[in-house]
Write an enzyme that holds these catalytic residues in place. Structure first.
Site, PDB file in Angstrom:
ATOM      1  N   TYR A   2       0.834  -1.213   0.000  1.00  0.00           N
ATOM      2  CA  TYR A   2       0.000   0.000   0.000  1.00  0.00           C
ATOM      3  C   TYR A   2       0.868   1.263   0.000  1.00  0.00           C
ATOM      4  O   TYR A   2       0.658   2.174  -0.807  1.00  0.00           O
ATOM      5  CB  TYR A   2      -0.927  -0.037   1.213  1.00  0.00           C
ATOM      6  CG  TYR A   2      -1.830   1.167   1.355  1.00  0.00           C
ATOM      7  CD1 TYR A   2      -2.972   1.294   0.572  1.00  0.00           C
ATOM      8  CD2 TYR A   2      -1.549   2.180   2.264  1.00  0.00           C
ATOM      9  CE1 TYR A   2      -3.807   2.391   0.705  1.00  0.00           C
ATOM     10  CE2 TYR A   2      -2.373   3.278   2.404  1.00  0.00           C
ATOM     11  CZ  TYR A   2      -3.506   3.386   1.624  1.00  0.00           C
ATOM     12  OH  TYR A   2      -4.329   4.481   1.751  1.00  0.00           O
ATOM     13  N   ALA A  24       3.957   1.532  -0.896  1.00  0.00           N
ATOM     14  CA  ALA A  24       4.699   1.618  -2.165  1.00  0.00           C
ATOM     15  C   ALA A  24       3.812   2.212  -3.250  1.00  0.00           C
ATOM     16  O   ALA A  24       4.239   3.063  -4.042  1.00  0.00           O
ATOM     17  CB  ALA A  24       5.201   0.236  -2.572  1.00  0.00           C
TER      18      ALA A  24
HETATM   19  N1  LIG Z   1      -9.881   6.077   4.914  1.00  0.00           N
HETATM   20  C1  LIG Z   1      -8.660   6.485   5.273  1.00  0.00           C
HETATM   21  O1  LIG Z   1      -8.350   6.629   6.471  1.00  0.00           O
HETATM   22  C2  LIG Z   1      -7.622   6.786   4.201  1.00  0.00           C
HETATM   23  C3  LIG Z   1      -6.387   7.294   4.622  1.00  0.00           C
HETATM   24  C4  LIG Z   1      -5.440   7.600   3.654  1.00  0.00           C
HETATM   25  C5  LIG Z   1      -5.730   7.417   2.318  1.00  0.00           C
HETATM   26  N2  LIG Z   1      -6.937   6.941   1.934  1.00  0.00           N
HETATM   27  C6  LIG Z   1      -7.190   6.781   0.489  1.00  0.00           C
HETATM   28  O2  LIG Z   1      -8.398   7.422   0.151  1.00  0.00           O
HETATM   29  C7  LIG Z   1      -9.043   6.733  -0.917  1.00  0.00           C
HETATM   30  C8  LIG Z   1     -10.451   6.351  -0.500  1.00  0.00           C
HETATM   31  O3  LIG Z   1     -10.368   5.566   0.682  1.00  0.00           O
HETATM   32  P1  LIG Z   1     -11.672   5.151   1.507  1.00  0.00           P
HETATM   33  O4  LIG Z   1     -11.208   4.823   2.876  1.00  0.00           O
HETATM   34  O5  LIG Z   1     -12.738   6.133   1.295  1.00  0.00           O
HETATM   35  O6  LIG Z   1     -12.023   3.761   0.770  1.00  0.00           O
HETATM   36  P2  LIG Z   1     -13.401   2.941   0.748  1.00  0.00           P
HETATM   37  O7  LIG Z   1     -14.308   3.397   1.833  1.00  0.00           O
HETATM   38  O8  LIG Z   1     -13.010   1.505   0.683  1.00  0.00           O
HETATM   39  O9  LIG Z   1     -14.053   3.372  -0.653  1.00  0.00           O
HETATM   40  C9  LIG Z   1     -13.359   3.097  -1.839  1.00  0.00           C
HETATM   41  C10 LIG Z   1     -14.204   3.494  -3.015  1.00  0.00           C
HETATM   42  O10 LIG Z   1     -13.473   3.180  -4.207  1.00  0.00           O
HETATM   43  C11 LIG Z   1     -14.206   2.201  -4.961  1.00  0.00           C
HETATM   44  N3  LIG Z   1     -13.225   1.302  -5.576  1.00  0.00           N
HETATM   45  C12 LIG Z   1     -12.354   0.466  -4.964  1.00  0.00           C
HETATM   46  N4  LIG Z   1     -11.633  -0.203  -5.874  1.00  0.00           N
HETATM   47  C13 LIG Z   1     -12.055   0.234  -7.096  1.00  0.00           C
HETATM   48  C14 LIG Z   1     -11.700  -0.100  -8.420  1.00  0.00           C
HETATM   49  N5  LIG Z   1     -10.765  -1.009  -8.707  1.00  0.00           N
HETATM   50  N6  LIG Z   1     -12.335   0.537  -9.430  1.00  0.00           N
HETATM   51  C15 LIG Z   1     -13.290   1.462  -9.173  1.00  0.00           C
HETATM   52  N7  LIG Z   1     -13.656   1.810  -7.942  1.00  0.00           N
HETATM   53  C16 LIG Z   1     -13.056   1.187  -6.906  1.00  0.00           C
HETATM   54  C17 LIG Z   1     -15.141   1.530  -3.955  1.00  0.00           C
HETATM   55  O11 LIG Z   1     -16.303   0.972  -4.527  1.00  0.00           O
HETATM   56  P3  LIG Z   1     -16.345  -0.597  -4.967  1.00  0.00           P
HETATM   57  O12 LIG Z   1     -15.823  -1.374  -3.812  1.00  0.00           O
HETATM   58  O13 LIG Z   1     -17.783  -0.861  -5.300  1.00  0.00           O
HETATM   59  O14 LIG Z   1     -15.464  -0.690  -6.162  1.00  0.00           O
HETATM   60  C18 LIG Z   1     -15.526   2.734  -3.079  1.00  0.00           C
HETATM   61  O15 LIG Z   1     -16.495   3.531  -3.705  1.00  0.00           O
HETATM   62  C19 LIG Z   1      -8.153   5.528  -1.239  1.00  0.00           C
HETATM   63  O16 LIG Z   1      -7.299   5.837  -2.304  1.00  0.00           O
HETATM   64  C20 LIG Z   1      -7.364   5.343   0.051  1.00  0.00           C
HETATM   65  O17 LIG Z   1      -6.131   4.690  -0.152  1.00  0.00           O
HETATM   66  C21 LIG Z   1      -7.888   6.601   2.852  1.00  0.00           C
END
Ligand SMILES: NC(=O)c1ccc[n+]([C@@H]2O[C@H](COP(=O)([O-])OP(=O)(O)OC[C@H]3O[C@@H](n4cnc5c(N)ncnc54)[C@H](OP(=O)(O)O)[C@@H]3O)[C@@H](O)[C@H]2O)c1
Length: 242
Positions: A154, A156
């Site tokens: 992740y 990376a």
């Molecule tokens: N939450 C945190 O604390 C945090 C911290 C740092 C960075 N981030 C980054 O912020 C971003 C969002 O995180 P989140 O926590 O909101 O994630 P999340 O709640 O798991 O939501 C991810 C979203 O992306 C979609 N998705 C996942 N894989 C996909 C794919 N291959 N193609 C198209 N859509 C896809 C999911 O829908 P489906 O599953 O239906 O595809 C969902 O709508 C990510 O890049 C994550 O690395 C999050």
């Protein structure tokens, strides 16, 4: 208030969590938004309803950014629906927690494909559709430049995103296209945070709490708008000062 009336946006991974907050913030500021996710169940359907209530020309597509054909379909939808796009947010991302010695190559590839390679394929496919002066925002992570156990794949992928962003910013600047990273710290989403983890984060974060998805969306709105017209190639940490 940031006014994005008349702007056209594409957001990957917009049905849940941070992506959903970004979609709703952009639409709330007046932009038309196309978003996508792999699933077309309740989260996608409820988002489509919320967007309909807000008004505007929005779409929620079923598309996997790790699949080249789906990425091409997303860009084609943007071209036919909008002609040109002003804001591209690559937010889709996946994570898993696996000790380094046991990390299977297939899992390494899944995370790199979804988080990093897709940022390349989405941006490259959208390039002919992006208008000169457009803003591209890649959603990275605070851990990219820190490191964290059990998430080598992740971190990376998110560190790679910074390199991709820096180089793309230099290459696309001649078209006035800005490319930046928003790097969230620990953010409250639908995902359950175990009590011990929450307590540890609360101690580490000077503001004493996890962030809200809307606070990441706020940073994206700033980078999407003309307020950030000279911000390019930057990584904006939104982490409560962790
Ligand atoms: N939450 C945190 O604390 C945090 C911290 C740092 C960075 N981030 C980054 O912020 C971003 C969002 O995180 P989140 O926590 O909101 O994630 P999340 O709640 O798991 O939501 C991810 C979203 O992306 C979609 N998705 C996942 N894989 C996909 C794919 N291959 N193609 C198209 N859509 C896809 C999911 O829908 P489906 O599953 O239906 O595809 C969902 O709508 C990510 O890049 C994550 O690395 C999050």
């Amino acid at each position: 208030m940031i006014d994005l009336n008349g702007r056209k946006a594409v957001v990957t991974g917009g049905t849940r969590g941070i992506g959903r907050a970004i979609v709703l913030a952009l639409a709330g500021a007046g932009a038309d938004v196309i978003t996508c996710a792999r699933g077309d169940g309740e989260p996608a359907q409820s988002l489509a309803r919320e967007l309909k209530d807000l008004g505007g020309d929005h779409a929620v597509l079923k598309a996997d950014v790790a699949e080249a054909a789906d990425v091409a379909r997303l860009a084609e939808e943007a071209r036919t629906r909008y002609g040109t796009v002003d804001v591209l947010v690559h937010n889709a991302g996946v994570i898993s927690h696996i000790p380094f010695g046991e990390l299977p190559l297939a899992e390494w590839n899944r995370v790199i494909d979804t988080n990093l390679t897709s940022a390349f394929t989405v941006l490259q496919s959208m390039l002919p559709v992006l208008r000169d002066g457009a803003s591209v925002v890649n959603v990275g992570s605070r851990v990219a430049t820190i490191g964290i156990p059990m998430r080598a794949h992740y971190t990376a992928s998110k560190a790679g995103l910074i390199g991709l962003t820096r180089s793309a910013a230099k290459e696309l600047g001649s078209r006035g296209i800005r490319v930046n990273v928003v790097a969230p710290g620990p953010i409250e989403t639908e995902a359950e945070v175990p009590a011990a983890v929450r307590e540890r984060y609360q101690k580490m974060i000077p503001l004493g709490r996890l962030g809200a998805a809307e606070e990441i969306a706020g940073a994206v709105l700033f980078l999407a708008s003309d307020l950030s017209g000279f911000v390019n190639g930057e990584t904006l940490h939104v982490d409560g000062g962790i």
